[in-house]
Design a protein around this motif. Structure first.
Motif, PDB file in Angstrom:
ATOM      1  N   GLY A  97       0.836  -1.194   0.000  1.00 41.60           N
ATOM      2  CA  GLY A  97       0.000   0.000   0.000  1.00 41.60           C
ATOM      3  C   GLY A  97       0.873   1.247   0.000  1.00 41.60           C
ATOM      4  O   GLY A  97       2.069   1.183   0.294  1.00 41.60           O
ATOM      5  N   PRO A  98       0.300   2.402  -0.302  1.00 43.08           N
ATOM      6  CA  PRO A  98       1.088   3.635  -0.402  1.00 43.08           C
ATOM      7  C   PRO A  98       1.438   4.210   0.968  1.00 43.08           C
ATOM      8  O   PRO A  98       0.864   3.821   1.996  1.00 43.08           O
ATOM      9  CB  PRO A  98       0.146   4.578  -1.153  1.00 43.08           C
ATOM     10  CG  PRO A  98      -1.224   4.097  -0.770  1.00 43.08           C
ATOM     11  CD  PRO A  98      -1.111   2.603  -0.640  1.00 43.08           C
ATOM     12  N   ASN A 128      -6.780  -3.660  -2.040  1.00 41.46           N
ATOM     13  CA  ASN A 128      -6.082  -4.422  -3.079  1.00 41.46           C
ATOM     14  C   ASN A 128      -4.570  -4.287  -2.906  1.00 41.46           C
ATOM     15  O   ASN A 128      -3.950  -3.355  -3.399  1.00 41.46           O
ATOM     16  CB  ASN A 128      -6.490  -3.930  -4.465  1.00 41.46           C
ATOM     17  CG  ASN A 128      -7.945  -4.180  -4.752  1.00 41.46           C
ATOM     18  OD1 ASN A 128      -8.488  -5.214  -4.367  1.00 41.46           O
ATOM     19  ND2 ASN A 128      -8.603  -3.245  -5.415  1.00 41.46           N
ATOM     20  N   ARG A 129      -4.011  -5.189  -2.171  1.00 42.10           N
ATOM     21  CA  ARG A 129      -2.567  -5.216  -2.003  1.00 42.10           C
ATOM     22  C   ARG A 129      -2.140  -6.643  -1.735  1.00 42.10           C
ATOM     23  O   ARG A 129      -2.953  -7.559  -1.772  1.00 42.10           O
ATOM     24  CB  ARG A 129      -2.134  -4.293  -0.859  1.00 42.10           C
ATOM     25  CG  ARG A 129      -2.652  -4.682   0.523  1.00 42.10           C
ATOM     26  CD  ARG A 129      -2.107  -3.738   1.565  1.00 42.10           C
ATOM     27  NE  ARG A 129      -2.493  -4.135   2.902  1.00 42.10           N
ATOM     28  CZ  ARG A 129      -2.075  -3.510   4.002  1.00 42.10           C
ATOM     29  NH1 ARG A 129      -1.278  -2.463   3.895  1.00 42.10           N
ATOM     30  NH2 ARG A 129      -2.456  -3.934   5.183  1.00 42.10           N
ATOM     31  N   ASN A 159      -1.718  -8.281  -5.909  1.00 41.08           N
ATOM     32  CA  ASN A 159      -1.510  -6.965  -6.512  1.00 41.08           C
ATOM     33  C   ASN A 159      -0.076  -6.797  -6.999  1.00 41.08           C
ATOM     34  O   ASN A 159       0.174  -6.140  -8.008  1.00 41.08           O
ATOM     35  CB  ASN A 159      -1.842  -5.866  -5.500  1.00 41.08           C
ATOM     36  CG  ASN A 159      -2.093  -4.528  -6.176  1.00 41.08           C
ATOM     37  OD1 ASN A 159      -2.727  -4.463  -7.222  1.00 41.08           O
ATOM     38  ND2 ASN A 159      -1.606  -3.467  -5.567  1.00 41.08           N
ATOM     39  N   LEU A 160       0.877  -7.387  -6.282  1.00 38.62           N
ATOM     40  CA  LEU A 160       2.282  -7.300  -6.680  1.00 38.62           C
ATOM     41  C   LEU A 160       2.538  -8.024  -7.994  1.00 38.62           C
ATOM     42  O   LEU A 160       3.198  -7.494  -8.900  1.00 38.62           O
ATOM     43  CB  LEU A 160       3.167  -7.887  -5.583  1.00 38.62           C
ATOM     44  CG  LEU A 160       4.661  -8.032  -5.902  1.00 38.62           C
ATOM     45  CD1 LEU A 160       5.315  -6.672  -6.061  1.00 38.62           C
ATOM     46  CD2 LEU A 160       5.356  -8.836  -4.806  1.00 38.62           C
ATOM     47  N   MET A 161       2.024  -9.234  -8.105  1.00 37.79           N
ATOM     48  CA  MET A 161       2.306 -10.060  -9.272  1.00 37.79           C
ATOM     49  C   MET A 161       1.221  -9.987 -10.341  1.00 37.79           C
ATOM     50  O   MET A 161       1.422 -10.450 -11.459  1.00 37.79           O
ATOM     51  CB  MET A 161       2.497 -11.515  -8.848  1.00 37.79           C
ATOM     52  CG  MET A 161       3.601 -11.719  -7.829  1.00 37.79           C
ATOM     53  SD  MET A 161       5.213 -11.073  -8.353  1.00 37.79           S
ATOM     54  CE  MET A 161       5.559 -12.126  -9.757  1.00 37.79           C
ATOM     55  N   ILE A 216       1.314  -5.103 -17.385  1.00 38.41           N
ATOM     56  CA  ILE A 216       2.168  -5.991 -16.620  1.00 38.41           C
ATOM     57  C   ILE A 216       2.302  -5.451 -15.201  1.00 38.41           C
ATOM     58  O   ILE A 216       2.424  -4.246 -14.982  1.00 38.41           O
ATOM     59  CB  ILE A 216       3.555  -6.121 -17.298  1.00 38.41           C
ATOM     60  CG1 ILE A 216       4.389  -7.192 -16.594  1.00 38.41           C
ATOM     61  CG2 ILE A 216       4.270  -4.788 -17.344  1.00 38.41           C
ATOM     62  CD1 ILE A 216       5.645  -7.554 -17.348  1.00 38.41           C
ATOM     63  N   SER A 217       2.246  -6.323 -14.223  1.00 37.60           N
ATOM     64  CA  SER A 217       2.318  -5.908 -12.826  1.00 37.60           C
ATOM     65  C   SER A 217       3.748  -5.525 -12.465  1.00 37.60           C
ATOM     66  O   SER A 217       4.711  -5.969 -13.102  1.00 37.60           O
ATOM     67  CB  SER A 217       1.847  -7.040 -11.928  1.00 37.60           C
ATOM     68  OG  SER A 217       2.747  -8.132 -12.014  1.00 37.60           O
ATOM     69  N   PRO A 218       3.940  -4.708 -11.390  1.00 40.50           N
ATOM     70  CA  PRO A 218       5.293  -4.319 -10.977  1.00 40.50           C
ATOM     71  C   PRO A 218       6.172  -5.526 -10.639  1.00 40.50           C
ATOM     72  O   PRO A 218       7.348  -5.552 -10.998  1.00 40.50           O
ATOM     73  CB  PRO A 218       5.042  -3.441  -9.751  1.00 40.50           C
ATOM     74  CG  PRO A 218       3.662  -2.930  -9.911  1.00 40.50           C
ATOM     75  CD  PRO A 218       2.899  -4.023 -10.600  1.00 40.50           C
TER      76      PRO A 218
END
Length: 295
Positions: free
Chosen positions: A26-27, A38-39, A43-45, A58-60
């Motif tokens: 999250g931020p 949504n984390r 959310n990463l992949m 594409i996800s980070p």
């Protein structure tokens, strides 16, 4: 096409690293973690096509995994990851809403210290994974030998926020977790490193022994700290505690003289139980020292 900027521009690499942490955790808002629904790993992949239809971007995490082998400077990657880890650790401490030297109660609605420390472990797990993928064996060796010792000995520019002492403690815990998890991922937790790493047992023995020797030298006053006593104490207690509890197979490979000096330093901090546990796992040769320490 997506990976081209990361082969040329370290600023793009730094932005990608921060995007990975933001998508997973999250931020940050005003120095504190901001909870979003949504984390996490999804959310990463990124979600699979079966979950949300065709994925258009594409996800980070996926972008990092595909690009990290082409980064220009893995030392820069390591420094940036540690910078974000420290920033996130401070944010969690501020979220607790108290200083370790201040009132013992927590402000209403704030995160508990136990929950915050659990989040520190999540941050460290992500950081260790990213470091192992980016630099592999060589980078992890460098972290134990140079990068983390330099980070602890250098004053740096750490903005701790309102929970000063707690920020320092969380920082020490985070650094210890990242280093231990990175080493365990590369070297394994058994007596011998996994075959697939192509690391000779003597290599792990030398690297871990050198890092514990560094810790013992600082505890003896032979080196000047830059990180502050609260961070240093948290780092040492967490790192040694993790060694004892999770990778005890590493300890007999450390020179007995180093273990003895480290145990003596822990006793001066009145950490007698941890000192005894460290020596007890040092193998047969350390038994006589355990007896001496118990007298």
């Amino acid at each position: 096409m997506f990976r081209v900027p990361f082969t040329r521009d370290n600023n793009a690499v730094a932005q990608l690293i921060r995007s990975c942490f933001t998508s997973f955790l999250g931020p940050l808002v005003n120095g504190r973690s901001c909870f979003v629904a949504n984390r996490g790993v999804i959310n990463l992949m990124g979600q699979s096509p079966g979950q949300s239809g065709c994925r258009l971007s594409i996800s980070p995490g996926c972008l990092y995994m595909r690009s990290c082998g082409m980064f220009l400077d893995n030392n820069f990657v390591c420094e940036e990851i540690f910078k974000v880890v420290i920033e996130r650790a401070h944010a969690l401490a501020n979220e607790c809403g108290c200083d370790i030297n201040g009132p013992s109660y927590l402000m209403s609605g704030r995160m508990s210290i136990s929950c915050a420390l659990s989040s520190v472990e999540q941050i460290a797990s992500l950081a260790a994974t990213m470091l192992c993928h980016a630099g592999g064996v060589k980078l992890i060796h460098l972290m134990y030998d140079q990068i983390v010792p330099t980070l602890l000995l250098s004053p740096g520019d750490r903005k701790r926020g309102s929970a000063g002492s707690l920020c320092s403690i969380f920082e020490g815990f985070a650094l210890a977790f990242v280093l231990l998890l990175s080493g365990a991922s590369i070297w394994g937790i058994g007596e011998n490193p996994p075959v697939y790493t192509s690391v000779h047992p003597s290599k792990r023995q030398r690297i871990v022994g050198m890092h514990l020797e560094f810790i013992s030298m600082v505890m003896e006053g032979n080196m000047d700290l830059g990180c502050g006593q609260a961070t240093w104490r948290a780092y040492v207690l967490c790192f040694v505690g993790l060694l004892v509890d999770f990778v005890p197979a590493w300890i007999p490979q450390v020179p007995l003289k180093t273990l003895q000096k480290l145990a003596s330093g822990l006793k001066k901090w009145h950490e007698h139980d941890l000192a005894h546990s460290l020596l007890e796992r040092g193998g047969p040769e350390a038994i006589s020292i355990v007896v001496e320490h118990m007298l």
